[in-house]
Structure formats: C-alpha cells, structure tokens
Motif scaffolding. Structure first.
Motif, PDB file in Angstrom:
ATOM      1  N   UNK A   1      -3.508   1.997   7.969  1.00 25.71           N
ATOM      2  CA  UNK A   1      -3.259   0.889   9.209  1.00 25.71           C
ATOM      3  C   UNK A   1      -2.311   1.302  10.146  1.00 25.71           C
ATOM      4  N   UNK A   2      -2.110   0.736  11.314  1.00 26.96           N
ATOM      5  CA  UNK A   2      -1.397   0.802  12.725  1.00 26.96           C
ATOM      6  C   UNK A   2      -0.183   0.360  12.326  1.00 26.96           C
ATOM      7  N   UNK A   3       0.349  -0.322  11.368  1.00 27.24           N
ATOM      8  CA  UNK A   3       1.800  -0.552  11.402  1.00 27.24           C
ATOM      9  C   UNK A   3       2.475   0.390  10.466  1.00 27.24           C
ATOM     10  N   UNK A   4       1.906   1.364  10.012  1.00 25.72           N
ATOM     11  CA  UNK A   4       2.336   2.487   9.052  1.00 25.72           C
ATOM     12  C   UNK A   4       2.439   3.758   9.746  1.00 25.72           C
ATOM     13  N   UNK A   5       1.588   4.201  10.550  1.00 26.33           N
ATOM     14  CA  UNK A   5       1.655   5.705  11.064  1.00 26.33           C
ATOM     15  C   UNK A   5       2.106   5.577  12.351  1.00 26.33           C
TER      16      UNK A   5
ATOM     17  N   UNK B   1       6.601   2.530   4.894  1.00 30.96           N
ATOM     18  CA  UNK B   1       6.024   1.592   4.098  1.00 30.96           C
ATOM     19  C   UNK B   1       5.975   0.399   5.042  1.00 30.96           C
ATOM     20  N   UNK B   2       6.614   0.368   6.246  1.00 28.51           N
ATOM     21  CA  UNK B   2       6.539  -0.669   7.111  1.00 28.51           C
ATOM     22  C   UNK B   2       6.974  -0.132   8.445  1.00 28.51           C
ATOM     23  N   UNK B   3       6.804  -0.726   9.512  1.00 30.87           N
ATOM     24  CA  UNK B   3       7.183  -0.270  10.672  1.00 30.87           C
ATOM     25  C   UNK B   3       8.481  -0.045  10.966  1.00 30.87           C
TER      26      UNK B   3
ATOM     27  N   UNK C   1      12.235   3.608   4.137  1.00 30.47           N
ATOM     28  CA  UNK C   1      10.827   3.497   4.281  1.00 30.47           C
ATOM     29  C   UNK C   1       9.722   4.584   4.559  1.00 30.47           C
ATOM     30  N   UNK C   2      10.388   5.621   4.837  1.00 29.17           N
ATOM     31  CA  UNK C   2       9.646   6.810   5.309  1.00 29.17           C
ATOM     32  C   UNK C   2       8.874   7.316   4.064  1.00 29.17           C
ATOM     33  N   UNK C   3       7.748   7.721   4.098  1.00 32.74           N
ATOM     34  CA  UNK C   3       6.912   7.997   2.814  1.00 32.74           C
ATOM     35  C   UNK C   3       6.182   9.579   3.167  1.00 32.74           C
ATOM     36  N   UNK C   4       5.967   9.771   4.486  1.00 38.78           N
ATOM     37  CA  UNK C   4       5.444  11.043   4.798  1.00 38.78           C
ATOM     38  C   UNK C   4       5.795  11.630   6.125  1.00 38.78           C
TER      39      UNK C   4
END
Length: 165
Positions: free
Chosen positions: A50-54, A76-78, A91-94
């Motif tokens: 989704x666009x709120x995470x990438x 995880x979130x914007x 919240x940074x995952x990748x």
C-alpha cells in the motif's frame, strides 16, 4: 543537517547524503536503467503493502550513522519528518537499493548503518551483469545475514508479491 537539507532541496538532480563522520556525498539520482528497476520494484511493493508504507528516495536520519537516501523504503506506517525535514527510523522495515557497476564512495558502510539502526531487511538489487537481488535479514546479534533462499533474479522478484521476510 539544515545545510544538507537546503542543498538537497535546491538540487533535484542529485542525492545528498552524509556519513557518520560528517562527510557529504553527492551523487546523481540514477540512470534510466536504475530508475526503471526502482520504479518496477516500487510498484510491486505498493501492490503488496500500500501507498502509506512504501516511499521512494526519502531522506532518513540515522543519527550516528548520518543521513541516507535509499532508493526505496518500507515502513510500518507513513513516517513523520524529524530533524531538518528528514525522517527517523521508527517503523522502518526494509531498505532496497539498486546499484549498477562498482560501489560509489560510502556504499560499503550502508549495510552497517542500517543494521545498527535495527532495519530488519536490506536488499541490494544488482542491476549490473548478474541482475539479481541480494536480500539480507537482520539476525539477533544485529548483523545482516544473506536470505536463506539466496539471491533472486530481479525479474522473478518483480513478478511476485515481495515478502520482506
């Protein structure tokens, strides 16, 4: 940090980053082949998460590790802006970065910076001769280890819904 942000804001054609020792690195955003892979990977991640995470080309403040602007980041979130308009790492995952040819100055310390910040997954997409994605997972000791399934051809990675695990 404000000076770095001002330079970056005034120049849309280059990426401005800072190492942990304060050295400023200026590099072009990328050539068309790199931009195409970044776009394809971003679209694949957008479909999956989704666009709120990438986010593409976002300045991230790694505190002691300096400021980096990876090609793609998944959250995880914007994220919200912190110091000088850069975002923190909560919240940074990748982080996914596309490279072509030899490593530019500062490339080799990126994995260590991301690992120190606790980023669970780091992908290096090799756009050169091999055209593969080297995926790394953060282990319990805070070190990146290669993904158990090994490198993945770029086309196969982009043809499936990417999993960050």
């Amino acid at each position: 940090m404000d000076g770095l942000a001002a330079m970056a804001a005034a120049d849309e054609h280059h990426r401005y980053e800072m190492t942990s020792d304060g050295q400023v690195m200026i590099s072009p955003i990328g050539d068309p082949a790199v931009a195409a892979v970044v776009s394809r990977l971003a679209m694949s991640l957008l479909r999956a998460y989704g666009s709120e995470r990438v986010v593409v080309h976002l300045g991230i403040d790694f505190a002691e590790g300096g400021v980096r602007v990876p090609d793609i980041s998944l959250w995880d979130h914007l994220p919200r802006a912190s110091r000088a308009g850069y975002v923190g790492t909560e919240g940074l995952r990748l982080i996914a970065e596309v490279r072509q040819g030899s490593d530019p100055v500062g490339w080799l310390d990126r994995g260590a910076v991301y690992a120190a910040a606790g980023v669970p997954s780091y992908w290096v997409i090799d756009q050169g001769d091999t055209k593969v994605a080297h995926r790394h997972l953060l282990d319990a000791g805070g070190t990146y280890r290669p993904h158990p399934s090994g490198p993945v051809p770029i086309d196969r990675l982009l043809a499936t819904a990417p999993n960050t695990d």
